[in-house]
Design a protein around this motif. Structure first.
Motif, PDB file in Angstrom:
ATOM      1  N   GLU A 125     -65.978 -44.928  35.414  1.00  0.00           N
ATOM      2  CA  GLU A 125     -64.867 -45.749  34.906  1.00  0.00           C
ATOM      3  C   GLU A 125     -63.643 -44.892  34.558  1.00  0.00           C
ATOM      4  O   GLU A 125     -62.617 -45.407  34.128  1.00  0.00           O
ATOM      5  CB  GLU A 125     -65.346 -46.511  33.658  1.00  0.00           C
ATOM      6  N   VAL A 126     -63.769 -43.589  34.705  1.00  0.00           N
ATOM      7  CA  VAL A 126     -62.697 -42.626  34.426  1.00  0.00           C
ATOM      8  C   VAL A 126     -62.213 -42.738  32.976  1.00  0.00           C
ATOM      9  O   VAL A 126     -61.018 -42.676  32.689  1.00  0.00           O
ATOM     10  CB  VAL A 126     -61.512 -42.749  35.413  1.00  0.00           C
ATOM     11  N   THR A 127     -63.174 -42.879  32.078  1.00  0.00           N
ATOM     12  CA  THR A 127     -62.823 -42.902  30.654  1.00  0.00           C
ATOM     13  C   THR A 127     -63.214 -41.593  29.973  1.00  0.00           C
ATOM     14  O   THR A 127     -62.861 -41.359  28.826  1.00  0.00           O
ATOM     15  CB  THR A 127     -63.503 -44.087  29.944  1.00  0.00           C
ATOM     16  N   GLU A 128     -63.978 -40.746  30.666  1.00  0.00           N
ATOM     17  CA  GLU A 128     -64.246 -39.394  30.167  1.00  0.00           C
ATOM     18  C   GLU A 128     -64.018 -38.411  31.316  1.00  0.00           C
ATOM     19  O   GLU A 128     -64.574 -38.577  32.402  1.00  0.00           O
ATOM     20  CB  GLU A 128     -65.686 -39.256  29.669  1.00  0.00           C
ATOM     21  N   LEU A 129     -63.186 -37.406  31.044  1.00  0.00           N
ATOM     22  CA  LEU A 129     -62.851 -36.425  32.081  1.00  0.00           C
ATOM     23  C   LEU A 129     -63.579 -35.112  31.778  1.00  0.00           C
ATOM     24  O   LEU A 129     -63.834 -34.784  30.622  1.00  0.00           O
ATOM     25  CB  LEU A 129     -61.341 -36.179  32.114  1.00  0.00           C
ATOM     26  N   TRP A 130     -63.879 -34.359  32.843  1.00  0.00           N
ATOM     27  CA  TRP A 130     -64.701 -33.159  32.729  1.00  0.00           C
ATOM     28  C   TRP A 130     -63.990 -31.914  33.222  1.00  0.00           C
ATOM     29  O   TRP A 130     -63.218 -31.965  34.183  1.00  0.00           O
ATOM     30  CB  TRP A 130     -65.990 -33.338  33.541  1.00  0.00           C
ATOM     31  N   ALA A 131     -64.314 -30.793  32.562  1.00  0.00           N
ATOM     32  CA  ALA A 131     -63.862 -29.475  32.997  1.00  0.00           C
ATOM     33  C   ALA A 131     -65.093 -28.613  33.292  1.00  0.00           C
ATOM     34  O   ALA A 131     -66.192 -28.915  32.824  1.00  0.00           O
ATOM     35  CB  ALA A 131     -63.003 -28.830  31.906  1.00  0.00           C
ATOM     36  N   GLN A 132     -64.844 -27.556  34.067  1.00  0.00           N
ATOM     37  CA  GLN A 132     -65.943 -26.685  34.522  1.00  0.00           C
ATOM     38  C   GLN A 132     -65.868 -25.335  33.804  1.00  0.00           C
ATOM     39  O   GLN A 132     -64.959 -24.546  34.072  1.00  0.00           O
ATOM     40  CB  GLN A 132     -65.826 -26.467  36.032  1.00  0.00           C
ATOM     41  N   GLY A 133     -66.823 -25.073  32.928  1.00  0.00           N
ATOM     42  CA  GLY A 133     -66.830 -23.824  32.169  1.00  0.00           C
ATOM     43  C   GLY A 133     -67.771 -22.794  32.769  1.00  0.00           C
ATOM     44  O   GLY A 133     -68.814 -22.490  32.180  1.00  0.00           O
ATOM     45  N   TYR A 134     -67.419 -22.278  33.933  1.00  0.00           N
ATOM     46  CA  TYR A 134     -68.208 -21.224  34.573  1.00  0.00           C
ATOM     47  C   TYR A 134     -67.558 -19.852  34.326  1.00  0.00           C
ATOM     48  O   TYR A 134     -68.142 -18.980  33.725  1.00  0.00           O
ATOM     49  CB  TYR A 134     -68.294 -21.449  36.087  1.00  0.00           C
TER      50      TYR A 134
END
Ligand SMILES: Cc1cc2nc3c(=O)[nH]c(=O)nc-3n(C[C@H](O)[C@H](O)[C@H](O)COP(=O)(O)OP(=O)(O)OC[C@H]3O[C@@H](n4cnc5c(N)ncnc54)[C@H](O)[C@@H]3O)c2cc1C
Length: 399
Positions: A125-134
């Motif tokens: 639903e695009v209500t939580e966005l994610w980032a990549q912590g590598y």
């Protein structure tokens, strides 16, 4: 290998093309055309988020996810068609590629039923966005050198407790507007390399997480430094077994099959057209060497597209690395040709009052395309993969 689209795929193309034309013609969205994407991800984030939620409301996000997880269950070729049509329509770029294309499939493969129920719907639903912590200051190409630590603080309770994280991530795209980050952290003290790592889901909006945007050559800030100082997340928010995070982290990278990158060649063709149009307009088209370069870029783009299709339609070893090498190098050369075409105008980088960068699209293309050969595995890393896994050359010495 049959690379023609079936009648059903063509019918699907007509359906999505019509939908996009109708909706992007509306006054709400028409002004967003072409915004976002590599090098421009800082543009109109709120408005693109609204567009993405509009797509979600009509079932046009996570189109490749299986139906039981709320996707459309589209075939690989229909996913290609979908992304090509979005690019053709100049639709605004997505804001949650990392959640949709990478984390979602990883949770489906490795997550618990509770994790899937908690995290998949808000990605869709695009209500939580994610980032990549590598990546970290000393762990980029050599990701197994991750130093961020996490320990389980059970607070004396028999069940529950929390992971407590300390360390630094870097180049973390979109962390400044994301709510969550998936983090590779060392959870077994004294462990080395790929052993003893865990894959954790960490909320960003908390006192232990500090996000500092990094200003890029282009003047924008798409990525960040992220400092974790006693950052906390639930004990149940480890994906896969604690200590087995390397396998999960690698699986996540494997879900990037290049469907959207293949569609990006539609954007590349449009960019090349704008460079050619500038060459016509300013007369640099008369330079025979430049004409040759532009024509070569045109030919190469066709070959790159064929390589992308080939990579998707076969399990040929190394096909992904070849595709990454050829499109990234091509895009850099396009940026360089754009600057040749621009001539002196390409050197102007200050606004009229001299205060800030004021880049045109070709300058931004030139500067940002330097990053193409770094992210997603640098050129050298791709060549190492080809040398060792495809050509069978001896492995390079490992630390
Ligand atoms: C635009 C952009 C967005 C990014 N977004 C994210 C993100 O969201 N999350 C995230 O975790 N990371 C992100 N990254 C980081 C990216 O994954 C790393 O930059 C990449 O893995 C390279 O690591 P490094 O920068 O530490 O360079 P290094 O690994 O230090 O490499 C430096 C140079 O040495 C070369 N090199 C390294 N190892 C070898 C070898 N074994 N043999 C030969 N040459 C070698 C490299 O090719 C490179 O030229 C992003 C990077 C960019 C540019």
């Amino acid at each position: 290998m049959d690379l023609t689209y079936s009648d059903a795929d063509q019918a699907f193309r007509t359906e999505i093309r019509t939908w996009l034309e109708d909706h992007l013609a509306s006054a709400d969205w028409a002004g967003l055309k072409g915004l976002g994407g590599p090098g421009k991800d800082h543009e109109a984030v709120e408005e693109r988020l609204a567009w993405n939620q509009h797509l979600a409301a009509h079932g046009w996000t996570c189109v490749g996810w299986p139906v039981e997880h709320g996707g459309r269950g589209l075939s690989l070729w229909q996913q290609v068609v979908f992304h090509e049509e979005c690019a053709r329509a100049h639709a605004p770029h997505g804001v949650n590629h990392l959640g949709e294309a990478l984390l979602g499939p990883t949770l489906m493969a490795y997550g618990t039923a509770e994790q899937q129920a908690r995290f998949l719907p808000p990605i869709r639903e695009v209500t939580e966005l994610w980032a990549q912590g590598y990546s970290e200051p000393d762990a980029g190409s050599d990701l197994a050198n991750v130093q961020t630590r996490a320990r389980l603080d059970d607070g004396g309770a028999e069940v529950g407790g929390e992971w407590v994280l300390d360390g630094q991530k870097v180049w973390t795209s979109n962390a400044h507007f994301s709510q969550w980050m998936f983090v590779v952290a060392r959870t077994e003290p004294g462990s080395q390399r790929h052993r003893g790592l865990s894959f954790l889901l960490v909320p960003i909006d908390q006192p232990g997480v500090e996000v500092r945007p990094i200003e890029q050559l282009t003047g924008g800030s798409e990525f960040n430094e992220v400092f974790l100082t006693g950052a906390r997340t639930g004990a149940d928010l480890v994906v896969g077994e604690p200590g087995q995070g390397w396998a999960v982290a690698m699986a996540l990278l494997g879900f990037e099959r290049g469907v959207s990158t293949l569609a990006q060649t539609v954007d590349y063709a449009r960019e090349l057209d704008t460079v050619v149009a500038r060459a016509r307009a300013n007369g640099s088209y008369d330079d025979l060497v430049l004409r040759d370069r532009l024509a070569t870029l045109k030919v190469e783009l066709s070959v790159i597209r064929a390589q992308g299709l080939r990579g998707l339609s076969s399990a040929e070893p190394g096909a992904d690395s070849v595709f990454k090498l050829v499109w990234a190098g091509w895009h850099r050369r396009l940026g360089e040709a754009a600057m040749e075409v621009a001539g002196h105008d390409g050197l102007l980088t200050r606004s009229a009052d001299g205060s800030a960068y004021d880049l045109d699209d070709h300058q931004r293309l030139f500067l940002f395309s330097r990053a193409d050969t770094i992210y997603g595995g640098s050129d050298e890393v791709q060549k190492n993969i080809l040398a060792e896994r495809v050509l069978g050359l001896p492995r390079e010495p490992r630390p």
